[in-house]
Design an enzyme around this catalytic site. Structure first.
Site, mmCIF file in Angstrom:
data_model
loop_
_atom_site.group_PDB
_atom_site.id
_atom_site.type_symbol
_atom_site.label_atom_id
_atom_site.label_comp_id
_atom_site.label_asym_id
_atom_site.label_seq_id
_atom_site.Cartn_x
_atom_site.Cartn_y
_atom_site.Cartn_z
ATOM 1 N N GLY A 173 17.356 17.145 3.520
ATOM 2 C CA GLY A 173 18.107 16.004 4.137
ATOM 3 C C GLY A 173 18.217 16.374 5.977
ATOM 4 N N GLY A 174 19.167 15.651 6.323
ATOM 5 C CA GLY A 174 19.510 15.837 7.938
ATOM 6 C C GLY A 174 19.761 17.187 8.118
ATOM 7 N N GLY A 408 -7.691 28.601 32.098
ATOM 8 C CA GLY A 408 -6.026 28.030 32.198
ATOM 9 C C GLY A 408 -5.386 29.145 31.434
ATOM 10 N N ALA A 409 -6.007 29.585 30.329
ATOM 11 C CA ALA A 409 -5.316 30.529 29.648
ATOM 12 C C ALA A 409 -5.070 31.763 30.393
ATOM 13 C CB ALA A 409 -5.997 31.152 28.355
HETATM 14 C C1 HXC Z 1 28.352 16.261 -3.663
HETATM 15 C C2 HXC Z 1 26.739 17.743 -4.955
HETATM 16 C C3 HXC Z 1 25.780 17.454 -3.814
HETATM 17 C C4 HXC Z 1 26.205 16.751 -2.959
HETATM 18 C C5 HXC Z 1 25.250 18.858 -5.192
HETATM 19 N N1 HXC Z 1 26.444 18.603 -5.509
HETATM 20 N N2 HXC Z 1 24.823 18.496 -4.302
HETATM 21 N N3 HXC Z 1 27.961 17.245 -4.762
HETATM 22 N N4 HXC Z 1 27.207 16.060 -2.716
HETATM 23 N N5 HXC Z 1 25.303 16.417 -2.060
HETATM 24 C C6 HXC Z 1 27.038 19.163 -6.902
HETATM 25 C C7 HXC Z 1 26.384 18.786 -8.325
HETATM 26 O O1 HXC Z 1 26.995 17.495 -8.534
HETATM 27 C C8 HXC Z 1 27.127 19.959 -8.987
HETATM 28 O O2 HXC Z 1 28.230 19.536 -9.539
HETATM 29 C C9 HXC Z 1 26.971 21.093 -8.051
HETATM 30 O O3 HXC Z 1 27.029 20.358 -6.841
HETATM 31 C C10 HXC Z 1 25.788 21.960 -8.379
HETATM 32 O O4 HXC Z 1 24.537 21.053 -8.139
HETATM 33 P P1 HXC Z 1 23.379 20.961 -9.558
HETATM 34 O O5 HXC Z 1 22.630 19.784 -9.177
HETATM 35 O O6 HXC Z 1 23.942 21.422 -10.753
HETATM 36 O O7 HXC Z 1 22.709 22.273 -8.858
HETATM 37 P P2 HXC Z 1 20.973 22.480 -8.976
HETATM 38 O O8 HXC Z 1 20.291 22.081 -10.373
HETATM 39 O O9 HXC Z 1 20.612 23.859 -8.514
HETATM 40 O O10 HXC Z 1 20.443 21.499 -7.860
HETATM 41 C C11 HXC Z 1 20.788 21.705 -6.524
HETATM 42 C C12 HXC Z 1 20.356 20.445 -5.629
HETATM 43 C C13 HXC Z 1 20.877 19.029 -6.429
HETATM 44 C C14 HXC Z 1 18.696 20.486 -5.547
HETATM 45 C C15 HXC Z 1 20.662 20.871 -4.226
HETATM 46 O O11 HXC Z 1 22.281 19.219 -6.388
HETATM 47 C C16 HXC Z 1 20.693 17.999 -5.264
HETATM 48 O O12 HXC Z 1 19.462 17.253 -5.358
HETATM 49 N N6 HXC Z 1 21.625 17.589 -4.676
HETATM 50 C C17 HXC Z 1 21.580 16.347 -3.826
HETATM 51 C C18 HXC Z 1 20.740 16.830 -2.495
HETATM 52 C C19 HXC Z 1 20.900 15.662 -1.404
HETATM 53 O O13 HXC Z 1 19.832 14.757 -1.546
HETATM 54 N N7 HXC Z 1 21.828 15.876 -0.404
HETATM 55 C C20 HXC Z 1 22.173 14.786 0.324
HETATM 56 C C21 HXC Z 1 20.933 15.391 1.711
HETATM 57 S S1 HXC Z 1 21.333 14.117 2.925
HETATM 58 P P3 HXC Z 1 28.776 20.090 -10.812
HETATM 59 O O14 HXC Z 1 30.438 19.368 -10.794
HETATM 60 O O15 HXC Z 1 28.165 19.364 -11.798
HETATM 61 O O16 HXC Z 1 28.752 21.542 -10.754
HETATM 62 C C22 HXC Z 1 22.332 14.758 3.816
HETATM 63 C C23 HXC Z 1 22.508 14.153 5.078
HETATM 64 C C24 HXC Z 1 22.858 15.169 6.346
HETATM 65 O O17 HXC Z 1 22.665 16.037 3.609
HETATM 66 C C25 HXC Z 1 22.840 14.228 7.338
HETATM 67 C C26 HXC Z 1 22.906 15.136 8.609
HETATM 68 C C27 HXC Z 1 22.661 14.306 9.843
#
Ligand code: HXC
Length: 518
Positions: A173-174, A408-409
């Site tokens: 994501g971001g 140019g290069a």
């Molecule tokens: C809260 C999160 C989390 C999140 C993971 N966890 N991502 N908790 N917010 N964004 C937690 C899970 O619930 C889990 O908790 C633990 O972390 C481990 O994650 P798993 O899913 O069990 O691990 P894994 O199978 O290795 O998968 C990792 C992952 C997946 C691929 C990163 O967790 C995932 O897809 N997470 C969401 C990613 C995402 O879309 N994030 C938002 C992006 S947008 P437990 O309690 O079960 O251990 C963003 C915006 C930023 O970031 C903007 C900036 C401008």
């Protein structure tokens, strides 16, 4: 102080609670994926016993949330602090995937921001080790605002302190814009990935199947997107390389990089350099052989090695002092400048300029890559970045023309009138508006069409053009190069030129900033 008193007991209890928080099962899960824990990474990175953690007891801002739950953990999923690497002060933040997937809540973000601000005040590099599920979903807008603060800080520290990102897990994501804004990105193969939208979204929106690795693994970012500058097979090697890499950089824009004793293994006069460029101008060679025969022994550290191979960039040392090297690579696409090589070169040049690292350019470039794809994708816009970066750079700039310097290069590669301080050429240099074949085809189109034996005539004209026009002596006589040199003395000449430039001082007129083509 009474060590059995209430205050001291509370202090000890807290320490004990912090120790108990370590979750062996989650650490084992991390290991089973081929990853180290955040603490293990920090231990590998810093000189033994020098790391000082701060904000270890920060707890998440929101424990009671409307949706899902937030663990009451100390540290909030990130370890921050400072320590020494090869005796130099470095600030770090390392996201801890074992705590809520290293997700970024507002406290986590504030800890990172605090470290960034301290590093800026202290004039020390910041390393961010990323292993995170991104914005903490439960904390909503607060976590987004945390990212915004981090991005803001990176941008405001840019060009003042080196900022390096190390991706050792997910960055989605971001969140990916945090590494993207920093100076260099390291990734570990197979265990790290970066993408703006993940495989699930790609499937939903485009109905395309792709794995995380295929979409944004280390190989993809090192070879195709250019987002990752350095990749290594495992985390240990990534961290070892990072430590070596830091040895080329100054701590901030007002300091010089550390100087290493010259190991004297490379002689200042090196006849090997006479034999690397083939006599046949159409034959390729490896420009890294030229680099390695000029710089201090084994000192060349290549950056973005797998991306845009027609240009080679990296750091090296001359008499122990860091220089930046930019070289056309005749082995890849004959060394042409294309969109990727232009952006790669330009960004590298700007880093060197920001951090007072003198630039050595080794030139053998037949021109810009022609073609519909390149034109439509904006080679004009992207090629302009190289011009801009070279002309804007005020660090000492030396060019050695090894062979082709066309059109140019020629201008782009730090030519004299673009601001090259010392421009040398080898006797094999071919400096001209265009290559012999193109020039002959344009100037003698009618004669060739009428010729009894056009192939023979073209061959003869090409030979004459090479002798009369495309040589370094005309450029030398007219002052466009400062000296045609024997390749064997290149190291000596370049060292002496950089020494002469060591007090170079350019005062640019006041302006807010230029408007670099982006
Ligand atoms: C809260 C999160 C989390 C999140 C993971 N966890 N991502 N908790 N917010 N964004 C937690 C899970 O619930 C889990 O908790 C633990 O972390 C481990 O994650 P798993 O899913 O069990 O691990 P894994 O199978 O290795 O998968 C990792 C992952 C997946 C691929 C990163 O967790 C995932 O897809 N997470 C969401 C990613 C995402 O879309 N994030 C938002 C992006 S947008 P437990 O309690 O079960 O251990 C963003 C915006 C930023 O970031 C903007 C900036 C401008």
């Amino acid at each position: 102080m009474d060590v059995n008193g209430k205050a001291f007991r509370a202090f000890r209890d807290r320490e004990e609670a912090l120790r108990r928080q370590y979750d062996a099962a989650r650490a084992a899960k991390q290991h089973s994926k081929g990853k180290l824990t955040a603490w293990e990474r920090i231990d590998l990175l810093f000189d033994t016993g020098t790391f000082e953690e701060i904000d270890a007891y920060n707890t998440p801002a929101a424990i009671e949330v409307e949706f899902g739950k937030v663990e009451k953990s100390y540290g909030d999923g990130v370890i921050v602090g400072h320590g020494k690497i090869s005796g130099r002060l470095i600030f770090v933040y390392a996201q801890d995937f074992t705590v809520m997937g290293g997700s970024l809540g507002i406290v986590h973000a504030r800890k990172i921001a605090k470290i960034q601000e301290m590093a800026l005040k202290m004039g020390a590099p910041v390393i961010g080790i990323m292993d995170s599920g991104g914005a903490r979903i439960q904390e909503g807008i607060a976590s987004l605002s945390g990212y915004a603060t981090i991005f803001h800080n990176i941008i405001h520290s840019s060009g003042i302190i080196p900022q390096i990102s190390v991706i050792m897990g997910p960055a989605a994501g971001g969140a990916v814009y945090s590494p993207a804004l920093t100076d260099f990105v390291f990734m570990t193969s197979h265990t790290s990935y970066m993408f703006v939208t993940g495989p699930n979204v790609v499937k939903e929106v485009l109905n395309e199947d792709v794995t995380s690795e295929e979409l944004g693994g280390a190989e993809v970012h090192a070879r195709k997107s250019g987002v990752a500058h350095m990749i290594y097979d495992d985390e240990e090697n990534t961290i070892l390389a990072l430590k070596k890499f830091l040895s080329y950089l100054p701590s901030n824009n007002l300091e010089n990089p550390p100087v290493f004793p010259d190991d004297e293994l490379v002689s200042d006069v090196n006849p090997k350099l006479r034999d690397i460029v083939p006599d046949d101008p159409n034959k390729a060679y490896d420009v890294k052989d030229v680099i390695n025969n000029i710089v201090d022994n084994a000192s060349f550290f290549e950056t973005s090695e797998l991306f845009a191979g027609s240009i080679v960039t990296g750091f090296a040392r001359l008499k122990g002092k860091t220089i930046g090297v930019v070289a056309n690579q005749p082995k890849v696409l004959a060394g042409v400048l294309d969109i990727d090589s232009s952006t790669k070169g330009a960004r590298f040049i700007r880093f060197c300029d920001a951090f007072n690292i003198p630039l050595l350019t080794l030139e053998d470039v037949p021109g810009f890559l022609p073609g519909i794809n390149q034109e439509h994708m904006g080679i004009i816009r992207h090629g302009a970045k190289m011009l801009y970066a070279y002309a804007e750079a005020t660090v000492p700039k030396i060019t050695v023309i090894l062979r082709k310097a066309y059109g140019g290069a020629y201008i782009v590669m730090n030519s004299k009138n673009l601001g090259g301080d010392f421009n040398f050429a080898w006797p094999t240099a071919e400096i001209a508006v265009m290559g012999p074949d193109g020039a002959v085809a344009i100037l003698y189109r009618r004669e060739l069409a009428a010729a009894a034996n056009p192939a023979e005539m073209r061959k003869e004209l090409v030979k004459r053009y090479r002798e009369k026009v495309a040589n370094p002596f005309i450029a030398d006589e007219q002052g466009y190069v400062d000296e045609v040199i024997d390749p064997a003395v290149t190291r000596q000449k370049v060292i002496s030129a950089f020494e002469a430039l060591s007090n170079k001082w350019v005062k640019a007129p006041e302006r807010k900033h230029g408007n670099m083509p982006l």
